[in-house]
Design an enzyme around this catalytic site. Structure first.
Site, mmCIF file in Angstrom:
data_model
loop_
_atom_site.group_PDB
_atom_site.id
_atom_site.type_symbol
_atom_site.label_atom_id
_atom_site.label_comp_id
_atom_site.label_asym_id
_atom_site.label_seq_id
_atom_site.Cartn_x
_atom_site.Cartn_y
_atom_site.Cartn_z
ATOM 1 N N GLU A 1 -17.932 -27.554 -1.933
ATOM 2 C CA GLU A 1 -18.322 -26.990 -0.632
ATOM 3 C C GLU A 1 -19.567 -27.684 -0.097
ATOM 4 O O GLU A 1 -20.351 -28.262 -0.841
ATOM 5 C CB GLU A 1 -18.635 -25.485 -0.770
ATOM 6 C CG GLU A 1 -17.498 -24.686 -1.398
ATOM 7 C CD GLU A 1 -17.619 -23.188 -1.147
ATOM 8 O OE1 GLU A 1 -18.312 -22.784 -0.178
ATOM 9 O OE2 GLU A 1 -17.004 -22.427 -1.925
ATOM 10 N N ARG B 1 -11.338 -17.691 -12.051
ATOM 11 C CA ARG B 1 -10.082 -17.365 -11.361
ATOM 12 C C ARG B 1 -9.370 -16.151 -11.934
ATOM 13 O O ARG B 1 -8.739 -15.394 -11.194
ATOM 14 C CB ARG B 1 -9.132 -18.566 -11.413
ATOM 15 C CG ARG B 1 -9.648 -19.813 -10.754
ATOM 16 C CD ARG B 1 -9.769 -19.651 -9.259
ATOM 17 N NE ARG B 1 -10.333 -20.854 -8.643
ATOM 18 C CZ ARG B 1 -10.990 -20.851 -7.491
ATOM 19 N NH1 ARG B 1 -11.162 -19.725 -6.828
ATOM 20 N NH2 ARG B 1 -11.469 -21.966 -7.005
ATOM 21 N N THR C 1 -24.176 -20.323 -8.839
ATOM 22 C CA THR C 1 -23.849 -21.267 -7.782
ATOM 23 C C THR C 1 -24.844 -22.416 -7.904
ATOM 24 O O THR C 1 -26.031 -22.177 -8.120
ATOM 25 C CB THR C 1 -23.978 -20.606 -6.390
ATOM 26 O OG1 THR C 1 -23.097 -19.485 -6.330
ATOM 27 C CG2 THR C 1 -23.642 -21.584 -5.281
ATOM 28 N N HIS D 1 -7.571 -25.770 1.590
ATOM 29 C CA HIS D 1 -7.811 -24.914 0.419
ATOM 30 C C HIS D 1 -7.255 -23.515 0.657
ATOM 31 O O HIS D 1 -6.626 -22.924 -0.228
ATOM 32 C CB HIS D 1 -9.315 -24.853 0.139
ATOM 33 C CG HIS D 1 -9.712 -23.821 -0.889
ATOM 34 N ND1 HIS D 1 -9.534 -24.012 -2.239
ATOM 35 C CD2 HIS D 1 -10.259 -22.590 -0.750
ATOM 36 C CE1 HIS D 1 -9.973 -22.940 -2.890
ATOM 37 N NE2 HIS D 1 -10.414 -22.059 -2.012
ATOM 38 N N ASP E 1 -20.606 -16.987 1.913
ATOM 39 C CA ASP E 1 -19.642 -18.048 1.618
ATOM 40 C C ASP E 1 -18.449 -17.940 2.570
ATOM 41 O O ASP E 1 -17.741 -16.928 2.576
ATOM 42 C CB ASP E 1 -19.173 -17.948 0.165
ATOM 43 C CG ASP E 1 -18.500 -19.231 -0.297
ATOM 44 O OD1 ASP E 1 -18.717 -20.287 0.333
ATOM 45 O OD2 ASP E 1 -17.747 -19.168 -1.285
ATOM 46 N N THR F 1 -14.256 -24.078 0.249
ATOM 47 C CA THR F 1 -13.812 -25.275 -0.456
ATOM 48 C C THR F 1 -13.149 -26.254 0.517
ATOM 49 O O THR F 1 -12.275 -25.868 1.291
ATOM 50 C CB THR F 1 -12.803 -24.891 -1.543
ATOM 51 O OG1 THR F 1 -13.384 -23.867 -2.345
ATOM 52 C CG2 THR F 1 -12.452 -26.090 -2.410
ATOM 53 N N GLN G 1 -11.272 -13.159 -10.835
ATOM 54 C CA GLN G 1 -11.085 -13.041 -9.382
ATOM 55 C C GLN G 1 -9.735 -12.415 -9.044
ATOM 56 O O GLN G 1 -9.623 -11.540 -8.189
ATOM 57 C CB GLN G 1 -11.206 -14.434 -8.751
ATOM 58 C CG GLN G 1 -11.086 -14.451 -7.228
ATOM 59 C CD GLN G 1 -11.231 -15.868 -6.669
ATOM 60 O OE1 GLN G 1 -11.398 -16.834 -7.405
ATOM 61 N NE2 GLN G 1 -11.156 -15.987 -5.354
ATOM 62 N N GLU H 1 -15.708 -25.166 -7.031
ATOM 63 C CA GLU H 1 -15.264 -25.257 -5.634
ATOM 64 C C GLU H 1 -16.184 -26.220 -4.900
ATOM 65 O O GLU H 1 -17.401 -26.037 -4.863
ATOM 66 C CB GLU H 1 -15.258 -23.873 -4.959
ATOM 67 C CG GLU H 1 -14.144 -22.974 -5.476
ATOM 68 C CD GLU H 1 -13.896 -21.752 -4.589
ATOM 69 O OE1 GLU H 1 -14.798 -21.373 -3.817
ATOM 70 O OE2 GLU H 1 -12.789 -21.179 -4.689
ATOM 71 N N LYS I 1 -17.576 -14.634 -8.710
ATOM 72 C CA LYS I 1 -18.315 -15.630 -7.935
ATOM 73 C C LYS I 1 -19.831 -15.529 -8.107
ATOM 74 O O LYS I 1 -20.558 -16.408 -7.662
ATOM 75 C CB LYS I 1 -18.004 -15.446 -6.439
ATOM 76 C CG LYS I 1 -16.541 -15.615 -6.066
ATOM 77 C CD LYS I 1 -16.178 -17.074 -5.982
ATOM 78 C CE LYS I 1 -14.830 -17.240 -5.297
ATOM 79 N NZ LYS I 1 -14.508 -18.654 -5.076
ATOM 80 N N GLU J 1 -6.272 -25.794 -7.500
ATOM 81 C CA GLU J 1 -5.377 -26.594 -6.670
ATOM 82 C C GLU J 1 -4.896 -27.835 -7.420
ATOM 83 O O GLU J 1 -3.710 -28.164 -7.400
ATOM 84 C CB GLU J 1 -6.101 -27.007 -5.383
ATOM 85 C CG GLU J 1 -6.426 -25.842 -4.471
ATOM 86 C CD GLU J 1 -7.412 -26.212 -3.386
ATOM 87 O OE1 GLU J 1 -8.636 -26.082 -3.633
ATOM 88 O OE2 GLU J 1 -6.967 -26.637 -2.300
ATOM 89 N N ARG K 1 -0.138 -17.856 -4.161
ATOM 90 C CA ARG K 1 0.125 -16.405 -4.207
ATOM 91 C C ARG K 1 1.486 -16.057 -3.615
ATOM 92 O O ARG K 1 1.829 -14.887 -3.499
ATOM 93 C CB ARG K 1 -0.987 -15.659 -3.451
ATOM 94 C CG ARG K 1 -2.346 -15.722 -4.158
ATOM 95 C CD ARG K 1 -3.371 -14.818 -3.481
ATOM 96 N NE ARG K 1 -3.711 -15.288 -2.139
ATOM 97 C CZ ARG K 1 -4.657 -16.190 -1.873
ATOM 98 N NH1 ARG K 1 -5.365 -16.712 -2.858
ATOM 99 N NH2 ARG K 1 -4.912 -16.570 -0.630
ATOM 100 N N ASP L 1 -19.427 -23.606 -5.788
ATOM 101 C CA ASP L 1 -19.181 -22.165 -5.909
ATOM 102 C C ASP L 1 -18.312 -21.943 -7.149
ATOM 103 O O ASP L 1 -17.101 -21.765 -7.067
ATOM 104 C CB ASP L 1 -18.478 -21.675 -4.637
ATOM 105 C CG ASP L 1 -18.088 -20.208 -4.707
ATOM 106 O OD1 ASP L 1 -18.734 -19.462 -5.464
ATOM 107 O OD2 ASP L 1 -17.132 -19.819 -4.007
HETATM 108 CA CA CA Z 1 -16.018 -20.490 -2.158
#
Ligand code: CA
Length: 440
Positions: free
Chosen positions: A216, A252, A272, A149, A142, A375, A255, A214, A268, A389, A157, A248
């Site tokens: 993608e 969060r 998928t 993104h 990935d 993403t 993660q 996500e 993750k 987002e 962050r 994906d």
């Molecule tokens: Ca991804």
């Protein structure tokens, strides 16, 4: 010129399959490849045409292919329900197969009467078929090539500048998990894992509280390379066989806690979802564009990532759309609601740059390997490709037509991705849906 247009792209070509005319996804100009099963027939190769599927295996049995097209059709059927052998071929036989299938399905094709007489054998109603993974996916990587993104994540962050120092030099990626990739439509079970709740600095084990999608591109690898033999950028594009849509799914909260310092793991790998049809790069030839110029002040790609032809025609103009349908929306009879509209122009790296970088140290790619693009968010909020987002990490929940709000995904939510390539003078083509539903 490797990206030649031919009669398969002719906007005036129509099919004798009635539903293909004006079909939003699969007109005769598309002809994506997949694996389907039907009734008593096990998984076999096919091509989407309108609301139907053209049976490559049955056409091979009926002796409808010769030469290079036959070699490709035989390769398509050689993988016991997976297209790896077809993807491993050079572009020439795959293109020959496309041209032959287009001719067989064309309204003015020379063999129309013969083919139509075999309709029940060769053509299946897609609604009565099951779609499978198109290939046996050996490895899945990935990338992180959607620059908007990446920057949005940095801002969340508190990074200033938002992009890490390596971003504009390295096509950043991580090795993800192939075993949990499933074709759409799919159900995604909400994962459990370690996460910090509230202001606590000590993790608890439990179900994900920040489940996300996500948006993608899925990138299907063609021939590949031997271990220790990098693929130069100049021929890297030829190692991509086709594209799809890839969700994906991301946890969060898990993660955030697990990712330092090695990156995502359980956040993750729980699932998928990919769209089941491989839209070939041949079908996408009319929709190639120049890689958008980098903003002033950005470094030029290092030499092993630079190729003039790739810069001229290695990007694509494909609209990407995300829709959501909640349980309450379905109960009220409300249509799925658009969450985002983006475009592949927002990729900072081309497909060829991803391939060249992935292999520059000698890593081998194999036919049927899968890349995620990262993403693909647009620069404006209406084009953000994840809930993190769209809702600013949950601080500004998205309002839905049902009166509900969403910070992250709830059980019963369905997320649908769509993609369409459009260009004046050509017939637009679609990718079909990448649909997934969250379950407890
Ligand atoms: Ca991804």
């Amino acid at each position: 010129m490797p990206y030649a247009l031919d009669e398969t792209h002719d906007p005036n070509r129509a099919s004798w399959i009635e539903s293909a005319q004006g079909h939003s996804e699969f007109p005769i100009q598309n002809l994506p490849l997949g694996i389907f099963s039907h009734g008593a027939c096990g998984p076999r190769p096919g091509v989407a045409i309108g609301d139907s599927i053209f049976d490559i295996a049955a056409a091979l049995e009926a002796d409808l292919f010769t030469g290079e097209a036959r070699r490709a059709a035989e390769a398509a059927g050689a993988g016991a329900g997976a297209l790896n052998h077809l993807l491993a071929l050079d572009a020439a036989p795959r293109r020959a197969l496309r041209r032959r299938v287009s001719s067989l399905l064309a309204a003015d094709g020379p063999a129309r009467a013969q083919i139509e007489s075999m309709r029940s054998r060769l053509i299946h109603d897609a609604a009565a078929c099951t779609l499978h993974l198109p290939v046996a996916i050996g490895a899945y990587t990935d990338f992180f090539a959607g620059i908007e993104h990446a920057a949005n994540g940095g801002r969340r962050r508190g990074q200033n500048p938002p992009l890490a120092p390596n971003y504009k030099y390295v096509p950043v990626a991580y090795h993800s998990r192939a075993s949990s990739i499933r074709p759409a439509p799919a159900q995604i079970r909400r994962p459990h894992g370690q996460r910090l709740l509230g202001d606590s600095q000590v993790p608890q084990f439990g179900s994900c509280t920040k489940l996300d999608f996500e948006l993608e591109l899925g990138i299907w690898i063609g021939p590949g390379n031997a271990l220790g033999e990098p693929i130069p950028i100049g021929c890297a594009g030829a190692h991509v066989a086709g594209l799809g849509l890839l969700n994906d799914w991301s946890a969060r909260d898990i993660q955030r806690w697990e990712s330092a310092p090695l990156g995502p793991f359980l956040s993750k790998n729980f699932g998928t979802t990919i769209s089941p049809w491989i839209v070939t790069l041949d079908a996408l030839t009319p929709f190639r564009i120049a890689q958008p110029p980098r903003p002033a002040g950005d470094p030029a790609p290092l030499g092993y990532l630079w190729d003039d032809d790739d810069q001229r025609s290695g990007a694509f103009d494909i609209d990407l759309e995300v829709l959501i349908s909640t349980e309450a929306m379905r109960a009220k009879g409300l249509a799925a609601q658009r969450l985002a509209l983006s475009n592949t122009r927002h990729l900072y790296w081309t497909l060829a740059q991803m391939v060249a970088h992935h292999t520059c140290g000698g890593c081998n790619l194999a036919a049927g390997d899968l890349f995620g693009s990262g993403t693909i968010s647009a620069s404006e909020p209406s084009g953000y490709g994840s809930m993190a987002e769209l809702s600013y990490d949950g601080t500004k929940p998205v309002e839905l037509a049902s009166g509900e709000t969403r910070a992250f995904l709830e059980d019963g939510d369905e997320i649908v991705f769509r993609a369409h390539a459009r260009r004046a003078g050509y017939v637009s083509i679609g990718f079909g849906e990448c649909r997934g539903a969250v379950v407890a």
